[in-house]
Design a protein around this motif. Structure first.
Motif, PDB file in Angstrom:
ATOM      1  N   LEU A  33       3.384  42.766 -39.381  1.00 42.91           N
ATOM      2  CA  LEU A  33       2.723  42.026 -40.454  1.00 42.91           C
ATOM      3  C   LEU A  33       2.110  42.953 -41.492  1.00 42.91           C
ATOM      4  CD1 LEU A  33       1.874  40.587 -37.521  1.00 42.91           C
ATOM      5  CD2 LEU A  33       0.947  38.954 -39.090  1.00 42.91           C
ATOM      6  N   VAL A  34       1.940  42.409 -42.678  1.00 43.93           N
ATOM      7  CA  VAL A  34       1.200  43.062 -43.756  1.00 43.93           C
ATOM      8  C   VAL A  34       0.145  42.062 -44.218  1.00 43.93           C
ATOM      9  CG1 VAL A  34       1.311  44.076 -46.056  1.00 43.93           C
ATOM     10  CG2 VAL A  34       3.210  44.407 -44.466  1.00 43.93           C
ATOM     11  N   LEU A  35      -1.116  42.487 -44.220  1.00 42.38           N
ATOM     12  CA  LEU A  35      -2.218  41.619 -44.642  1.00 42.38           C
ATOM     13  C   LEU A  35      -2.857  42.181 -45.899  1.00 42.38           C
ATOM     14  CD1 LEU A  35      -4.060  41.082 -41.228  1.00 42.38           C
ATOM     15  CD2 LEU A  35      -2.199  39.735 -42.209  1.00 42.38           C
ATOM     16  N   ASP A  36      -3.090  41.326 -46.870  1.00 45.23           N
ATOM     17  CA  ASP A  36      -3.867  41.681 -48.054  1.00 45.23           C
ATOM     18  C   ASP A  36      -5.240  41.078 -47.858  1.00 45.23           C
ATOM     19  OD1 ASP A  36      -1.807  43.023 -49.381  1.00 45.23           O
ATOM     20  OD2 ASP A  36      -1.010  41.151 -50.168  1.00 45.23           O
ATOM     21  N   LEU A  37      -6.243  41.935 -47.770  1.00 44.72           N
ATOM     22  CA  LEU A  37      -7.609  41.510 -47.493  1.00 44.72           C
ATOM     23  C   LEU A  37      -8.509  41.873 -48.662  1.00 44.72           C
ATOM     24  CD1 LEU A  37      -7.469  42.937 -43.907  1.00 44.72           C
ATOM     25  CD2 LEU A  37      -7.348  40.527 -44.502  1.00 44.72           C
ATOM     26  N   TYR A  38      -9.602  41.137 -48.796  1.00 44.56           N
ATOM     27  CA  TYR A  38     -10.487  41.304 -49.946  1.00 44.56           C
ATOM     28  C   TYR A  38     -11.936  41.286 -49.492  1.00 44.56           C
ATOM     29  CZ  TYR A  38     -12.487  40.502 -54.569  1.00 44.56           C
ATOM     30  OH  TYR A  38     -13.204  40.608 -55.725  1.00 44.56           O
ATOM     31  N   CYS A  39     -12.720  42.269 -49.961  1.00 49.31           N
ATOM     32  CA  CYS A  39     -14.151  42.316 -49.686  1.00 49.31           C
ATOM     33  C   CYS A  39     -14.896  41.809 -50.918  1.00 49.31           C
ATOM     34  CB  CYS A  39     -14.607  43.745 -49.363  1.00 49.31           C
ATOM     35  SG  CYS A  39     -16.381  43.834 -48.988  1.00 49.31           S
ATOM     36  N   ALA A  43     -22.431  44.452 -53.113  1.00 47.44           N
ATOM     37  CA  ALA A  43     -22.877  45.847 -53.145  1.00 47.44           C
ATOM     38  C   ALA A  43     -21.798  46.831 -52.689  1.00 47.44           C
ATOM     39  CB  ALA A  43     -24.111  46.002 -52.257  1.00 47.44           C
ATOM     40  N   CYS A  44     -20.642  46.335 -52.275  1.00 47.04           N
ATOM     41  CA  CYS A  44     -19.586  47.198 -51.742  1.00 47.04           C
ATOM     42  C   CYS A  44     -18.624  47.605 -52.859  1.00 47.04           C
ATOM     43  CB  CYS A  44     -18.826  46.470 -50.633  1.00 47.04           C
ATOM     44  SG  CYS A  44     -17.550  47.488 -49.875  1.00 47.04           S
ATOM     45  N   PRO A  45     -18.263  48.884 -52.939  1.00 42.39           N
ATOM     46  CA  PRO A  45     -17.311  49.317 -53.961  1.00 42.39           C
ATOM     47  C   PRO A  45     -15.862  48.952 -53.626  1.00 42.39           C
ATOM     48  CG  PRO A  45     -17.983  51.198 -52.657  1.00 42.39           C
ATOM     49  CD  PRO A  45     -18.821  50.017 -52.203  1.00 42.39           C
ATOM     50  N   ILE A  63      -8.029  39.236 -31.261  1.00 43.02           N
ATOM     51  CA  ILE A  63      -8.953  40.197 -31.892  1.00 43.02           C
ATOM     52  C   ILE A  63      -9.552  39.587 -33.161  1.00 43.02           C
ATOM     53  CG2 ILE A  63      -9.091  42.416 -33.098  1.00 43.02           C
ATOM     54  CD1 ILE A  63      -6.979  43.445 -31.082  1.00 43.02           C
ATOM     55  N   VAL A  64      -8.708  38.947 -33.973  1.00 44.06           N
ATOM     56  CA  VAL A  64      -9.195  38.321 -35.208  1.00 44.06           C
ATOM     57  C   VAL A  64     -10.193  37.214 -34.875  1.00 44.06           C
ATOM     58  CG1 VAL A  64      -8.507  36.914 -37.205  1.00 44.06           C
ATOM     59  CG2 VAL A  64      -7.178  38.931 -36.576  1.00 44.06           C
ATOM     60  N   SER A  65      -9.918  36.435 -33.830  1.00 44.40           N
ATOM     61  CA  SER A  65     -10.811  35.338 -33.453  1.00 44.40           C
ATOM     62  C   SER A  65     -12.163  35.831 -32.947  1.00 44.40           C
ATOM     63  CB  SER A  65     -10.172  34.485 -32.360  1.00 44.40           C
ATOM     64  OG  SER A  65      -9.057  33.828 -32.850  1.00 44.40           O
ATOM     65  N   THR A  66     -12.156  36.895 -32.149  1.00 47.78           N
ATOM     66  CA  THR A  66     -13.407  37.348 -31.537  1.00 47.78           C
ATOM     67  C   THR A  66     -14.172  38.339 -32.400  1.00 47.78           C
ATOM     68  OG1 THR A  66     -12.207  39.050 -30.296  1.00 47.78           O
ATOM     69  CG2 THR A  66     -12.607  36.959 -29.184  1.00 47.78           C
ATOM     70  N   ARG A  67     -13.476  39.215 -33.054  1.00 42.28           N
ATOM     71  CA  ARG A  67     -14.152  40.273 -33.826  1.00 42.28           C
ATOM     72  C   ARG A  67     -14.113  40.061 -35.334  1.00 42.28           C
ATOM     73  NH1 ARG A  67     -11.325  45.289 -30.777  1.00 42.28           N
ATOM     74  NH2 ARG A  67     -11.925  44.697 -28.680  1.00 42.28           N
ATOM     75  N   GLY A  68     -13.096  39.378 -35.815  1.00 47.42           N
ATOM     76  CA  GLY A  68     -12.926  39.222 -37.253  1.00 47.42           C
ATOM     77  C   GLY A  68     -12.296  40.463 -37.853  1.00 47.42           C
ATOM     78  N   LEU A  69     -12.149  40.454 -39.158  1.00 49.39           N
ATOM     79  CA  LEU A  69     -11.624  41.593 -39.913  1.00 49.39           C
ATOM     80  C   LEU A  69     -12.732  42.053 -40.850  1.00 49.39           C
ATOM     81  CD1 LEU A  69      -8.156  40.055 -40.760  1.00 49.39           C
ATOM     82  CD2 LEU A  69      -8.582  41.927 -39.164  1.00 49.39           C
ATOM     83  N   HIS A  70     -13.107  43.309 -40.757  1.00 47.12           N
ATOM     84  CA  HIS A  70     -14.265  43.803 -41.494  1.00 47.12           C
ATOM     85  C   HIS A  70     -13.893  44.919 -42.462  1.00 47.12           C
ATOM     86  CE1 HIS A  70     -16.964  41.441 -39.024  1.00 47.12           C
ATOM     87  NE2 HIS A  70     -16.194  41.782 -37.999  1.00 47.12           N
ATOM     88  N   CYS A  71     -14.617  44.961 -43.557  1.00 45.34           N
ATOM     89  CA  CYS A  71     -14.426  45.988 -44.569  1.00 45.34           C
ATOM     90  C   CYS A  71     -14.695  47.359 -43.964  1.00 45.34           C
ATOM     91  CB  CYS A  71     -15.376  45.732 -45.739  1.00 45.34           C
ATOM     92  SG  CYS A  71     -15.283  46.996 -47.021  1.00 45.34           S
ATOM     93  N   PRO A  72     -13.808  48.320 -44.207  1.00 46.22           N
ATOM     94  CA  PRO A  72     -14.031  49.656 -43.654  1.00 46.22           C
ATOM     95  C   PRO A  72     -15.229  50.388 -44.267  1.00 46.22           C
ATOM     96  CG  PRO A  72     -12.074  49.625 -45.040  1.00 46.22           C
ATOM     97  CD  PRO A  72     -12.556  48.214 -44.931  1.00 46.22           C
ATOM     98  N   LEU A  73     -15.694  49.935 -45.437  1.00 45.40           N
ATOM     99  CA  LEU A  73     -16.825  50.607 -46.081  1.00 45.40           C
ATOM    100  C   LEU A  73     -18.172  49.963 -45.775  1.00 45.40           C
ATOM    101  CD1 LEU A  73     -15.363  51.492 -49.592  1.00 45.40           C
ATOM    102  CD2 LEU A  73     -15.521  52.919 -47.561  1.00 45.40           C
TER     103      LEU A  73
END
Length: 128
Positions: A33-39, A43-45, A63-73
């Motif tokens: 898969l390829v995911l396009d994600l947006y923060c 306050a995040c650059p 993993i997505v259900s329990t932890r979610g997807l989070h911004c690396p910054l």
């Protein structure tokens, strides 16, 4: 203050569910898969993040259900703006490359004013 925290948790939970649904629809077709994600944290650059994933053991959705997807910054929960299989991504990239070449050829042959029909033309040059 407690109301703000509760509202924030509800929004984050809703985002996780929406992300899960979007990803599950694509995951049913392929484990690559390829995911396009947006923060959208103010306050995040960071803004756009692209993940290329290999989920051959079917662990991604849990993993997505329990932890979610989070911004690396900043760690804020990301929005999933797009999800596709790796094969679909390759087709999109090839199509965009053909469109760019056709636009460049048009500029070379006709000048800098490019009609929208040329921007959307993804035929190979031999087909033109």
């Amino acid at each position: 203050m407690a109301d703000e925290s509760s509202e924030k948790n509800e929004l984050e939970s809703a985002r996780i569910v929406a992300n899960h649904t979007t990803i599950a629809n694509v995951r049913a077709r392929s484990g690559l898969l390829v995911l396009d994600l947006y923060c959208d944290h103010g306050a995040c650059p960071a803004r756009e993040t692209r993940l290329c994933l290999k989920d051959l053991d079917n662990s991604l959705l849990s993993i997505v259900s329990t932890r979610g997807l989070h911004c690396p910054l900043c760690g804020h929960t990301l929005k999933c703006h797009g999800a596709r299989t790796f094969a679909e991504q390759i087709r999109n990239e090839d199509r965009n490359a053909r469109r760019r070449v056709n636009s460049q050829r048009y500029v070379r042959d006709h000048g800098p004013s490019i009609p929208l029909s040329v921007f959307h033309d993804d035929r190979l040059p031999e087909e033109l």
